[in-house]
Design a protein around this motif. Structure first.
Motif, mmCIF file in Angstrom:
data_model
loop_
_atom_site.group_PDB
_atom_site.id
_atom_site.type_symbol
_atom_site.label_atom_id
_atom_site.label_comp_id
_atom_site.label_asym_id
_atom_site.label_seq_id
_atom_site.Cartn_x
_atom_site.Cartn_y
_atom_site.Cartn_z
ATOM 1 N N LEU A 121 64.782 44.640 58.823
ATOM 2 C CA LEU A 121 64.075 44.839 57.566
ATOM 3 C C LEU A 121 63.658 43.533 56.899
ATOM 4 O O LEU A 121 62.708 43.519 56.123
ATOM 5 N N VAL A 122 64.314 42.438 57.190
ATOM 6 C CA VAL A 122 63.907 41.164 56.621
ATOM 7 C C VAL A 122 62.571 40.732 57.221
ATOM 8 O O VAL A 122 61.627 40.384 56.506
ATOM 9 N N LYS A 123 62.452 40.789 58.552
ATOM 10 C CA LYS A 123 61.185 40.453 59.210
ATOM 11 C C LYS A 123 60.112 41.464 58.828
ATOM 12 O O LYS A 123 58.954 41.116 58.598
ATOM 13 N N GLY A 140 58.736 40.835 40.678
ATOM 14 C CA GLY A 140 59.640 41.764 41.366
ATOM 15 C C GLY A 140 59.724 41.480 42.857
ATOM 16 O O GLY A 140 60.801 41.537 43.453
ATOM 17 N N ALA A 141 58.599 41.140 43.476
ATOM 18 C CA ALA A 141 58.590 40.811 44.909
ATOM 19 C C ALA A 141 59.382 39.546 45.186
ATOM 20 O O ALA A 141 60.093 39.449 46.190
ATOM 21 N N TRP A 142 59.281 38.582 44.300
ATOM 22 C CA TRP A 142 60.028 37.329 44.464
ATOM 23 C C TRP A 142 61.535 37.610 44.422
ATOM 24 O O TRP A 142 62.286 37.140 45.272
ATOM 25 N N ILE A 143 61.955 38.415 43.463
ATOM 26 C CA ILE A 143 63.375 38.779 43.362
ATOM 27 C C ILE A 143 63.806 39.587 44.591
ATOM 28 O O ILE A 143 64.852 39.332 45.178
ATOM 29 N N ALA A 144 62.995 40.560 44.982
ATOM 30 C CA ALA A 144 63.339 41.414 46.126
ATOM 31 C C ALA A 144 63.417 40.629 47.430
ATOM 32 O O ALA A 144 64.275 40.904 48.276
ATOM 33 N N ALA A 178 69.424 37.696 51.209
ATOM 34 C CA ALA A 178 70.833 37.485 50.880
ATOM 35 C C ALA A 178 71.716 38.672 51.254
ATOM 36 O O ALA A 178 72.827 38.502 51.761
ATOM 37 N N LYS A 179 71.245 39.895 51.011
ATOM 38 C CA LYS A 179 72.082 41.077 51.193
ATOM 39 C C LYS A 179 71.913 41.771 52.541
ATOM 40 O O LYS A 179 72.811 42.464 52.991
ATOM 41 N N GLY A 180 70.752 41.674 53.154
ATOM 42 C CA GLY A 180 70.551 42.255 54.476
ATOM 43 C C GLY A 180 70.051 43.684 54.482
ATOM 44 O O GLY A 180 69.715 44.277 53.462
ATOM 45 N N ARG A 204 69.186 51.005 51.071
ATOM 46 C CA ARG A 204 69.661 51.724 49.889
ATOM 47 C C ARG A 204 68.688 51.582 48.722
ATOM 48 O O ARG A 204 68.403 52.553 48.012
ATOM 49 N N ALA A 205 68.201 50.375 48.500
ATOM 50 C CA ALA A 205 67.256 50.145 47.404
ATOM 51 C C ALA A 205 65.960 50.921 47.631
ATOM 52 O O ALA A 205 65.421 51.534 46.701
#
Length: 184
Positions: free
Chosen positions: A105-107, A148-152, A158-160, A166-167
């Motif tokens: 999901l990060v990529k 919001g995109a920057w925070i996400a 960081a969280k994976g 879940r989010a």
């Protein structure tokens, strides 16, 4: 440090073409049709995420050959949807690259936001050309979206995978309830 521009460029091109088509269609949709299309997509994407909790990231990635071409075609249709509705299109992009290409999901998020920049600009041009843009409201919405995109992005790195999933499901559930019960 996680982008793959050679993989992403054809997806950008396909989604730009789709977005131009979709924005043209959006100019002629009624509000109720728009709402029911969005509800249908949200239910479909949530169902896919619940039934198949995108765990394919642990297997070998499929970024070439048939999978690559299928993803490019899928991104053309994602561009059409993005040109029409925009809301929730990120979930479709994520489902495509995760389920077809087995990216984590990060990529997947990296590809999603890169492609979204280009097809969004395309639909903005179509809407501006047809005088359907509210500049002040759009700038406020754009600034909020960018923040919001920057925070996400930082959160997902960081969280994976599990926290991103879940989010995504939580936000989709809230959006679906809002659409079904007209809370807005």
């Amino acid at each position: 440090g996680i982008s793959n521009i050679r993989f992403t460029i054809p997806l950008i091109i396909a989604s730009i073409l789709g977005s131009a088509c979709g924005a043209g269609v959006a100019l002629h949709l009624s509000d109720i049709t728009f709402k029911w299309i969005l509800i249908g997509v949200m239910v479909s994407v949530m169902t896919i995420n619940i039934i198949n909790p995108i765990t394919s990231y642990s297997r070998e990635e499929r970024a070439s050959g048939t999978y690559y071409y299928v993803t490019t075609i899928v991104f053309f249709f994602i561009g059409i949807y993005g040109g029409i509705i925009q809301a929730g299109v990120g979930y479709l992009s994520m489902a495509a690259t995760t389920l077809i290409n087995r990216f984590d999901l990060v990529k997947t998020n990296n590809i999603k936001v890169t492609v979204a920049l280009f097809y969004s600009l395309t639909s903005v041009v179509v809407f501006m050309w047809n005088d359907y843009i509210l500049i002040k409201e759009g700038l406020v919405l754009g600034a909020g979206t960018a923040f919001g995109a920057w925070i996400a992005a930082r959160f997902s790195i960081a969280k994976g995978h599990l926290w991103v999933r879940r989010a995504v499901l939580g936000i989709m559930g809230i959006l679906l309830l809002t659409l079904l019960f007209d809370f807005y």
